[in-house]
Design an enzyme around this catalytic site. Structure first.
Site, PDB file in Angstrom:
ATOM      1  N   GLY A  32      -3.298   2.207  -1.150  1.00  0.00           N
ATOM      2  CA  GLY A  32      -2.453   3.103  -2.087  1.00  0.00           C
ATOM      3  C   GLY A  32      -2.953   4.345  -3.030  1.00  0.00           C
ATOM      4  O   GLY A  32      -2.619   5.563  -2.022  1.00  0.00           O
ATOM      5  N   GLY A  82      -6.282  -5.032  -3.640  1.00  0.00           N
ATOM      6  CA  GLY A  82      -7.017  -4.804  -2.350  1.00  0.00           C
ATOM      7  C   GLY A  82      -5.879  -3.682  -1.647  1.00  0.00           C
ATOM      8  O   GLY A  82      -6.310  -2.322  -1.221  1.00  0.00           O
ATOM      9  N   ASP A  83      -4.646  -3.962  -1.826  1.00  0.00           N
ATOM     10  CA  ASP A  83      -3.671  -3.282  -0.976  1.00  0.00           C
ATOM     11  C   ASP A  83      -3.298  -1.774  -1.926  1.00  0.00           C
ATOM     12  O   ASP A  83      -3.557  -0.739  -1.676  1.00  0.00           O
ATOM     13  CB  ASP A  83      -1.611  -3.605  -0.640  1.00  0.00           C
ATOM     14  N   ALA A  84      -4.096  -1.928  -3.613  1.00  0.00           N
ATOM     15  CA  ALA A  84      -3.187  -1.301  -4.678  1.00  0.00           C
ATOM     16  C   ALA A  84      -4.316   0.011  -3.911  1.00  0.00           C
ATOM     17  O   ALA A  84      -4.024   1.135  -4.609  1.00  0.00           O
ATOM     18  CB  ALA A  84      -3.110  -1.786  -5.863  1.00  0.00           C
ATOM     19  N   THR A  89       0.882  -0.983   0.168  1.00  0.00           N
ATOM     20  CA  THR A  89      -0.215  -0.399  -0.139  1.00  0.00           C
ATOM     21  C   THR A  89       1.285   1.472  -0.092  1.00  0.00           C
ATOM     22  O   THR A  89       0.639   2.049  -0.926  1.00  0.00           O
ATOM     23  CB  THR A  89      -0.535  -0.340   1.003  1.00  0.00           C
TER      24      THR A  89
END
Length: 339
Positions: free
Chosen positions: A301, A296-298, A68
């Site tokens: 971020g 999901g992390d992206a 992220t």
């Protein structure tokens, strides 16, 4: 002038080992096609097998929070916009992580453990799905004392926004609470991701201790429904879940809690200031989806890169969706080179 270290991340720094496998391989280790777990003893052979001649493995910096922060840094696009803390081993994998993060413009201050190796995550790809099997090793050794050191705590006080994936609840919830308390006292923004369904079941006590500090909560539909089941919200309706979570007790009453639910290719659900709204996401043809690892992390971020710049919430969600769409079309959380 752009604020250095405006966004702070703390989590499990891992080296991702990504490889395409078949369903039979998942069944061999009792794994689901689209899930994330911590490795048990029975999973230990996976890492040696992936390194062998039967698989083509790609290596990249990994770990939910680290990814992220990398995505946010990519879109903020000025050196030192973000910082990251976690624990690595005293080995070549740890040195690779430090060099990669430095190259991407992220300020890191890793705790280095001389007894355990740098953590790794097996990313097992089947079609557009990914099964994550994480061996934390050194990442699991992060100590609260490191956070309270003068140099590490300065990164905390320099920041205005904090992001920690729920996975860190298994490592150092006291560190998350300490940052949450600082955020509350200073009226700064503390963000958390539910990360995976098992946390709300098996680390419920730790989650309860951190939850009152959460200003923005991220997660996908499965994670929110697991949270609802384990926290007795008595509903599976995502709109109702979002509303109930937003209303749960909160330390910083100056900020209303924002709840964001991603659903893959379905609309993002946002609950803010007592209202729930759906936002469509970018449509990606199935044939272009290579790897959902890190989507999901992206999203988090991309969202945070605009949120820390005080963009409106619609723009933030649109940027999150764009970042997720970019990541699912490549292997791993691979960011395009800056020209």
């Amino acid at each position: 002038m752009s604020q250095k270290g405006i966004l702070y991340g703390m989590g499990n720094p891992l080296l991702d080992m990504a490889a395409v496998v078949d369903d039979e391989y998942l069944q061999k280790y009792d794994l689901l096609a689209n899930n994330a777990i911590l490795a048990e003893d029975k999973h230990r052979p996976i890492y040696d097998e992936l390194s062998g001649p039967d698989f083509k493995v790609s290596y990249s910096p990994g770990g939910a929070t680290q990814n992220t922060i990398r995505v946010a840094q990519h879109f903020l696009n000025y050196p030192g916009a973000t910082s990251f803390i976690g624990c690595i081993g005293q080995d070549s994998f740890g040195e690779k992580l430090k060099a990669s993060m430095e190259k991407e413009g992220i300020n890191t201050l890793y705790q280095v453990d001389d007894k355990k190796p740098t953590g790794v995550c097996a990313v097992l790809l089947t079609g557009g799905n990914r099964s994550l099997v994480t061996r934390l090793d050194a990442a699991n050794e992060y100590k609260y004392e490191h956070l309270k050191s003068e140099s590490a705590w300065k990164l905390v006080t320099d920041a205005s926004f904090y992001y920690v994936a729920g996975f860190f609840l298994t490592v150092s919830p006291e560190s998350m609470i300490s940052i949450g308390e600082h955020a509350t006292i200073s009226n700064k923004c503390f963000c958390m991701n539910l990360s995976t369904p098992f946390l709300s079941q098996f680390f419920k006590e730790q989650m309860q201790s951190v939850f009152p500090f959460v200003d923005i909560l991220f997660g996908n539909d499965d994670e929110y429904r697991a949270f609802a089941a384990n926290f007795n919200l008595n509903t599976t309706d995502l709109n109702v879940i979002a509303s109930k979570i937003a209303s749960m007790p909160k330390k910083n009453t100056k900020r209303s809690r924002i709840v964001i639910i991603t659903q893959g290719d379905k609309p993002v659900i946002l609950h803010k200031d007592g209202k729930t709204k759906d936002f469509p996401v970018e449509t990606i043809p199935d044939e272009n989806v290579i790897d959902t690892n890190g989507a999901g992390d992206a999203f988090a971020g991309g969202f945070l890169a605009d949120y820390v710049r005080n963009k409106d919430i619609f723009t933030c969600i649109k940027s999150g969706s764009r970042a997720a769409a970019m990541i699912v079309q490549v292997s791993g959380c691979t960011l395009p080179e800056r020209t």
